[in-house]
Structure formats: C-alpha cells, structure tokens
Motif scaffolding. Structure first.
Motif, PDB file in Angstrom:
ATOM      1  N   THR A  40       0.815  -1.214   0.000  1.00 25.85           N
ATOM      2  CA  THR A  40       0.000   0.000   0.000  1.00 25.85           C
ATOM      3  C   THR A  40       0.849   1.265   0.000  1.00 25.85           C
ATOM      4  O   THR A  40       0.516   2.254  -0.662  1.00 25.85           O
ATOM      5  CB  THR A  40      -0.968  -0.003   1.207  1.00 25.85           C
ATOM      6  OG1 THR A  40      -1.959  -1.024   1.006  1.00 25.85           O
ATOM      7  CG2 THR A  40      -1.682   1.329   1.359  1.00 25.85           C
ATOM      8  N   SER A  58      -6.756   4.063   2.281  1.00 22.39           N
ATOM      9  CA  SER A  58      -7.000   2.619   2.303  1.00 22.39           C
ATOM     10  C   SER A  58      -7.881   2.244   3.492  1.00 22.39           C
ATOM     11  O   SER A  58      -8.770   1.396   3.377  1.00 22.39           O
ATOM     12  CB  SER A  58      -5.684   1.843   2.346  1.00 22.39           C
ATOM     13  OG  SER A  58      -5.102   1.861   3.643  1.00 22.39           O
ATOM     14  N   VAL A 302      -7.773   2.287  -5.183  1.00 23.20           N
ATOM     15  CA  VAL A 302      -7.628   1.139  -4.285  1.00 23.20           C
ATOM     16  C   VAL A 302      -8.334  -0.072  -4.874  1.00 23.20           C
ATOM     17  O   VAL A 302      -9.187   0.050  -5.757  1.00 23.20           O
ATOM     18  CB  VAL A 302      -8.198   1.445  -2.880  1.00 23.20           C
ATOM     19  CG1 VAL A 302      -7.436   2.584  -2.230  1.00 23.20           C
ATOM     20  CG2 VAL A 302      -9.685   1.767  -2.944  1.00 23.20           C
TER      21      VAL A 302
END
Length: 431
Positions: A40, A58, A302
């Motif tokens: 991430t 996220s 995402v």
C-alpha cells in the motif's frame, strides 16, 4: 451488522460476524495492517504521492466497503498497482490534479458497471474481458515498468535533470532483491505473508550501512502530523483533464477481473456466495466508492488485496470486525508524521530492488492467466490479440491528440477489448 442468517462456517476459528475479545482484536487487526502495509505504501512511493494519505485512504476505503457490502465480506482495500504507469506519466505532466481525476473516474466506471450488473447481470463482463485480453494486459502492467525499476536500482540523482550510474546503488538493489526472494521462499506462518515489508526493512538497513539514507527529514518530522490532503477546490484549482480520465478509466475493467477473482477466493474460504449476497453490484460499488474517496483526498486508486485474503486463509479468522480494526489502525498510523517521513526516506535502490521482484511477479501473473485458461496460440486470433496488446503496451505507443494524451497501456486495453469483440474465432486459413 447485517448477518447471513442460518449459517456458520464451522471450519473458521472466527466466522464473519464473530467478534474477538478486545486484546485479540488489536493483535489480529495489526497483523492485517502489516500484511497490506508494504504494498500500500509502495505505490505512492513509486508514483510520488504521500504514503500517509495512501494509508488513510485505504483505511477509509475499507470501512466504506464494509458498510456498502452490509458487513458481509471480510476484505481490505489497498493501493492498486494496475494504475502505476499512467499515474507516473500524469505526475510528470499535470501533477496530482490529473491523477485525482483519473482516480475518481476509475471509481465512476466501477459504479456504472455495478449499476448495469444490478439490472442486467454480469455475463457481458466476461465477454469483453476474457483471459486472452486480461492476461496480456496484466503482463504489460508489469513489464512496462521494468525500465523504471532498473533506473531506480542503478542511477543516482545528482540534480533534477542529471543522474549517474552508481555501482553502490546496484549492489543495494541486488541485495534487497535477494533477501526479499529469500523471505518469499523460506519464511512460513504470518511473517511469510509479509515478505515485501520485510524486504523493505532489510533493504533500508543495508542502505543505511552503505550511507545512502538521509535521516534529516525523519528527525525534523513531528510525531503527530495531519497528512497534507490534496482536495479539489481547496488545495488546488480544479480543471477538467479528459486525457487523464481516458488514461486511467479503461484500466478499471482490468482491475474488475482481479476484484471478481478475489471474491471467488473469498467464496471458497468462507463457504458463501457473495455474488448473490450481498451481490457483485455491491462489491463493485464498495470498491468504486473507495477509489473515488481516495481521489478526492489525494490517494491512489484502491482495490481488494490478495495479501489480506492470504492472512484469512492461514489464520482462519474471517471476522469482519478484524478487517474494520485493520482499517482503523491504518487511519491512525497515517497521522504519525515520523512514520510518513521514514517511508519517504527509503532510497531509490531499495525501491528498485523490490520493484525487480514485484513488477516481474505482476507480469508472471498475466502469463499464469493465459496458462491456467489454456489459451491456444496456434489460433491466429489469440496470437493477434496478445501480440498487439504486448507491443503497444510495453512500448508505450501513446496516443496524443491535441491536448489529449492516452498512455500505451490505455490504448492497448481498449484495442484488446475491440479486437476480441470483432475478430472471428477462426482465420480464413484455419477453416
């Protein structure tokens, strides 16, 4: 939380709606956060975005996903690698405003497809995105970044416009690559699920030993610091960029196939059918809205994360409370200023070493799609589609019309979809 009544997966240690004790919840949530952490934060590092914002988006995206899917699916939303190529190009030309519009457009595409699926079903999606199209596109995503990985691993930046080859950098990159491969091959249990994160840590230590890390920004950073959110009309002037939208939006169809694959795996793990309940339209809506929110606040698109699905499979803890806890943990970590500064201080050869493995793995997964689906390249149709996608995408044959610019990856994606729809099953010479 809405429950799927009348069923409990007895193979699970904690089923979807089982709530762990407080101390268990904390440990299990942190475990999930670390599983997604390396990938991430790596996406914004590669593109030039703020890792703190990526963590925040996220976490928020995961909570939105849980809400929209009625808390029935244990999944985590992390930064997507599929959009790195166009985001890198946009960062050089329009900066974050272009990336923001591209990211928001990805979410809009998800919501439109979710609306269509809710009315007409999802069979049409399989027709426009069969393995012969998806496999080569995934290969392009990895291979088109090979030059960037090599540059990070070998070139030391002297000024904004000048860089030189540095053998020390290459040594750091190769050592980072080798230890990460070792972690992938020989570690078991939970630590075997976070080889990228461990590789980054060891690579950073190696870089420290070689004296190429500047810790001054870390020392100067505050412990608690609000991430610098990039918000349209607030931190920058909004100006519609059609080229940015068209460079990223077509790739949403590629990540949808990944999304669908993850849902299939979760169906098997949890012994449920999430395509029916809460429905594919809800899972896509959750993913799409999460990307839109990420674009609005300054993060990358995402997508659901295979790393966290791996944790679910190993631990047999499927509790949605744990995934929610991981999301909250990511949000909290995004406000630790020294952590963001530490992440941004990772030198380029460490990123390059990790990227050798990561980008190659992405490309290999594209090849695996073709192999698993037994694509026959003796058929001219398949050969024509795959070869066109690969060369246009890897060569970045971008389409520039006036002020509009479409990356080679976007052009290859659209061309692959069109060729799949119009080319006959057999060439004239094969009949």
């Amino acid at each position: 939380m809405a429950k799927q009544k009348g069923f409990r997966n007895e193979d699970a240690v904690l089923d979807i709606h089982d709530r762990p004790k407080t101390w268990q919840l904390f440990g299990l949530s942190i475990q999930h956060m670390f599983a997604m952490f390396g990938s991430t934060v790596l996406v914004p590092i590669l593109v030039g975005l703020n890792p703190g914002i990526a963590l925040f988006s996220s976490g928020v995206g995961t909570l939105l996903y849980i809400l929209i899917t009625q808390a029935k699916i244990p999944a985590y939303m992390g930064s997507s690698f599929a959009f790195i190529v166009p985001m890198m190009a946009l960062m050089k030309t329009t900066g974050y405003p272009g990336i923001a519009q591209g990211t928001i457009s990805v979410g809009v595409v998800y919501l439109i497809v979710a609306l269509i699926i809710s009315h007409f079903g999802s069979d049409w999606l399989d027709k426009i995105l069969p393995p012969i199209v998806v496999g080569p596109i995934v290969m392009v995503i990895g291979l088109s970044l090979a030059g960037t990985a090599a540059k990070d691993a070998t070139m030391r930046q002297l000024t904004a416009t000048k860089s030189v080859y540095d053998l020390k950098f290459f040594a750091i990159a190769l050592l980072t690559l080798l230890v990460t491969i070792g972690f992938n091959m020989y570690l078991k249990g939970f630590i075997g699920l976070i080889p990228i994160l461990l590789g980054l840590i060891v690579g950073y230590i190696i870089a420290l030993a070689f004296g190429v890390v500047d810790l001054t920004p870390v020392q100067n950073a505050k412990w608690l610091q609000i991430p610098y959110f990039e918000i349209p009309f607030v931190t920058y002037k909004w100006k519609f960029d059609l080229g940015a939208v068209l460079s990223m939006a077509p790739l949403a169809f590629v990540t949808m196939t990944e999304h669908t694959g993850h849902i299939m795996v979760l169906n098997t793990l949890t012994k449920r059918n999430f395509f029916k309940d809460p429905g594919l339209h809800r899972t896509l809506s959750g993913d799409g809205l999460a990307s839109m929110v990420a674009g609005i606040i300054g993060g990358p698109p995402v997508t659901s994360y295979g790393e966290n699905i791996g944790v679910l499979a190993v631990t047999k803890v499927h509790s949605v409370y744990v995934l929610g806890g991981a999301a909250i943990s990511a949000i909290v970590f995004s406000f630790i200023g020294k952590l963001s500064a530490l992440i941004q201080s990772i030198p380029s050869p460490v990123i390059g070493g990790i990227s050798f493995l990561l980008f190659g793995t992405i490309a290999a997964n594209g090849l695996r799609i073709l192999i698993d689906n037994q694509i026959d390249f003796n058929k001219k149709r398949n050969l024509m589609i795959a070869s066109s996608i690969l060369v246009i995408g890897i060569g970045n044959a971008s389409l520039n019309i006036s002020t509009l610019s479409f990356s080679g990856l976007a052009v290859a994606t659209v061309l692959g979809i069109v060729m799949n729809l119009v080319l006959p099953d057999l060439a004239a010479s094969e009949k």
